[in-house]
Design a protein around this motif. Structure first.
Motif, short mmCIF file in Angstrom:
data_model
loop_
_atom_site.label_atom_id
_atom_site.label_comp_id
_atom_site.label_asym_id
_atom_site.label_seq_id
_atom_site.Cartn_x
_atom_site.Cartn_y
_atom_site.Cartn_z
N SER A 274 -27.50 -22.57 74.52
CA SER A 274 -26.21 -22.20 73.55
C SER A 274 -25.70 -20.87 74.16
O SER A 274 -24.41 -20.88 74.28
CB SER A 274 -26.57 -22.02 71.56
OG SER A 274 -27.38 -20.93 71.74
N SER B 224 -22.49 -21.14 77.56
CA SER B 224 -21.51 -20.64 76.31
C SER B 224 -20.41 -20.93 76.79
O SER B 224 -19.12 -21.44 76.41
CB SER B 224 -21.86 -19.06 75.64
OG SER B 224 -22.09 -18.23 77.11
N GLU C 18 -18.23 -25.32 77.78
CA GLU C 18 -17.32 -26.14 76.90
C GLU C 18 -16.43 -27.23 77.32
O GLU C 18 -15.44 -28.11 76.75
CB GLU C 18 -17.15 -25.89 74.98
CG GLU C 18 -18.37 -25.26 74.19
CD GLU C 18 -17.91 -24.64 72.76
OE1 GLU C 18 -17.28 -25.26 73.13
OE2 GLU C 18 -18.91 -24.35 72.42
N TYR D 29 -19.20 -31.06 77.69
CA TYR D 29 -20.26 -30.58 76.80
C TYR D 29 -20.40 -29.68 76.66
O TYR D 29 -20.27 -28.70 76.11
CB TYR D 29 -21.68 -31.14 77.96
CG TYR D 29 -21.62 -30.46 78.96
CD1 TYR D 29 -22.52 -29.15 79.07
CD2 TYR D 29 -21.25 -30.48 80.08
CE1 TYR D 29 -22.41 -28.45 80.07
CE2 TYR D 29 -20.85 -29.93 81.39
CZ TYR D 29 -21.99 -28.78 81.34
OH TYR D 29 -21.62 -28.09 82.39
N GLN D 30 -21.46 -29.60 75.17
CA GLN D 30 -22.53 -28.36 74.57
C GLN D 30 -23.28 -27.75 74.93
O GLN D 30 -24.74 -29.02 74.75
CB GLN D 30 -21.83 -28.64 73.27
CG GLN D 30 -20.43 -28.35 72.56
CD GLN D 30 -20.37 -28.75 71.08
OE1 GLN D 30 -21.00 -29.32 70.34
NE2 GLN D 30 -18.74 -28.95 71.16
N VAL E 95 -27.24 -26.42 73.67
CA VAL E 95 -27.59 -25.91 72.36
C VAL E 95 -29.05 -25.84 73.23
O VAL E 95 -29.99 -26.08 73.57
CB VAL E 95 -27.78 -27.28 71.87
CG1 VAL E 95 -26.14 -27.68 71.07
CG2 VAL E 95 -28.50 -28.49 72.04
N ARG F 72 -25.30 -30.63 73.84
CA ARG F 72 -25.04 -32.02 73.31
C ARG F 72 -23.82 -32.81 74.69
O ARG F 72 -22.56 -31.90 74.70
CB ARG F 72 -23.77 -31.71 72.57
CG ARG F 72 -24.95 -31.07 71.41
CD ARG F 72 -25.02 -30.74 70.15
NE ARG F 72 -24.31 -31.31 68.92
CZ ARG F 72 -22.67 -31.52 68.34
NH1 ARG F 72 -22.00 -30.65 69.19
NH2 ARG F 72 -22.63 -32.31 67.59
N TYR G 132 -19.86 -35.71 69.10
CA TYR G 132 -21.07 -35.32 70.49
C TYR G 132 -22.30 -36.31 70.04
O TYR G 132 -22.65 -35.90 68.86
CB TYR G 132 -21.40 -33.59 70.38
CG TYR G 132 -19.87 -33.56 71.41
CD1 TYR G 132 -20.03 -33.09 72.13
CD2 TYR G 132 -19.04 -32.56 70.00
CE1 TYR G 132 -18.93 -31.78 72.65
CE2 TYR G 132 -17.47 -31.93 71.00
CZ TYR G 132 -17.79 -31.87 72.02
OH TYR G 132 -16.85 -30.89 72.19
#
Length: 360
Positions: free
Chosen positions: A236, A240, A243, A247-248, A250, A288, A296
């Protein structure tokens, strides 16, 4: 590394092949895949020192799928959507270990990560002189890494029972990336023209995450080893700044359980000298992915493996055969589920290259 004696040279490499089945919204697709797994070598440098070097995979991309849908407002005409991805990231490393005490050792690895990943999205219309766009995303990655670790052995009894505990840590380090984004357009019966091209070089867009892992194993002489590992990766923080790409990142947890049993490694019967292995593992994906509902999808993977360690004629080297199954499950039905069935073969050479020759 220091567990090997000072006269032994170890070389290990593996290959795998298998079947990958994809499912989404009631649709299925299956195809054969193959991969190079790893190549490593271990060399003793003395009674209390050893070194290891190798090439291991870090990440792999390989897919090709598509769909055909009606063109809105145009009767009896369709558009074909095709998606393709390929490439891999590999890591070459060099490590050293030191055994300052009989039951305790320290180690450090330095590594270099390199590779290329490519994703392509193409839309083709079955209409004369239609404009057919293609979107290409090519990513080149370079990075250095460091891993430190420590391992301790706790003897339980004089007949070979012992507990082994180990820890490793990798700090967050930047990745150098160069990303090419290209959009072209092809008109039916004519050549392609470039509509947009952009190259982005960065040292902050991607990073190797902080990684901490720990493991424990119980061993009974050369007969039985049973262990468990847990690994935490702080993706994450490392992802960072991505985004805006849709997508993200984690944080990822990985857990594994495994055992290896050899009935009698000194037996004259071949079946008694085989190592019988089994393992279970589970993890959450470190990304995600956006879905069609505006949210998501998270992904979770579980797997199981069965293996055999087949000793060769010299009784020191082995052929390792592994049959594995894994299932990648999305958090909602809008995601793509994947089933993997793989067969891996590894060759482990254990040679006494550094043993002095005795001459009469």
């Amino acid at each position: 590394y220091t567990a090997v004696d000072s006269m032994t040279f170890l070389f290990d490499f593996g290959l795998s092949m298998g079947m990958n089945m994809l499912t989404e919204a009631g649709k299925r697709d299956a195809r054969m895949v193959g991969n190079f797994d790893y190549a490593t070598a271990l060399i003793p440098l003395g009674k209390h020192f050893a070194a290891s070097a190798g090439l291991v995979p870090y990440s792999t991309v390989g897919y090709r799928y598509g769909t055909r849908v009606p063109v809105p407002g145009v009767k009896d005409h369709y558009s074909a959507y095709a998606y393709k991805g390929q490439g891999n990231l590999q890591e070459v490393y060099l490590g050293f270990a030191w055994k300052p005490l009989p039951y305790w050792s320290l180690g450090v690895n330095a590594s270099y990560l390199f590779g290329n990943l490519q994703h392509e999205r193409r839309i083709t219309y079955d209409i004369k002189e239609s404009q057919n766009p293609t979107f290409l995303d090519h990513l080149r990655i370079r990075s250095v890494g460091v891993r430190i670790g420590s391992q301790g052995i706790i003897p339980i009894s004089a007949d070979g029972h012992q507990i082994t505990i180990g820890f490793t840590y990798e700090p967050k380090l930047p990745m150098w990336s160069r990303q090419l984004r290209l959009q072209t357009e092809t008109i039916t019966g004519q050549g392609a023209q470039i509509l947009h091209a952009d190259t982005i070089s960065s040292k902050s867009l991607f990073a190797r995450p902080h990684v901490a892992s720990a493991g424990i194993a119980y061993q009974i002489e050369n007969k039985l080893i049973a262990g468990a590992d847990v690994k935490y990766s702080r993706w994450s923080e490392a992802l960072s700044d991505t985004e805006k790409s849709g997508y993200q990142g984690v944080d990822q947890w990985q857990v594994a359980l495994g055992m290896s049993w050899v009935p009698n490694d000194r037996s004259s019967q071949y079946g008694q000298r085989i190592a019988y292995r089994a393992g279970l593992q589970g993890e959450n994906a470190y990304l995600r992915i956006p879905n069609s509902l505006g949210g998501y999808n998270s992904y979770y993977q579980i797997g199981a493996n069965l293996g055999l360690g087949l000793p060769l004629v010299d009784k020191r080297s082995h052929v390792d055969v592994t049959l594995g199954y894994s299932y990648l499950r999305p958090s909602s039905r809008t995601g793509l589920a994947e089933h993997y069935l793989t067969l891996g073969v590894a060759l482990r050479f254990n040679e006494a290259w550094f043993k002095p020759i005795k001459l009469d």
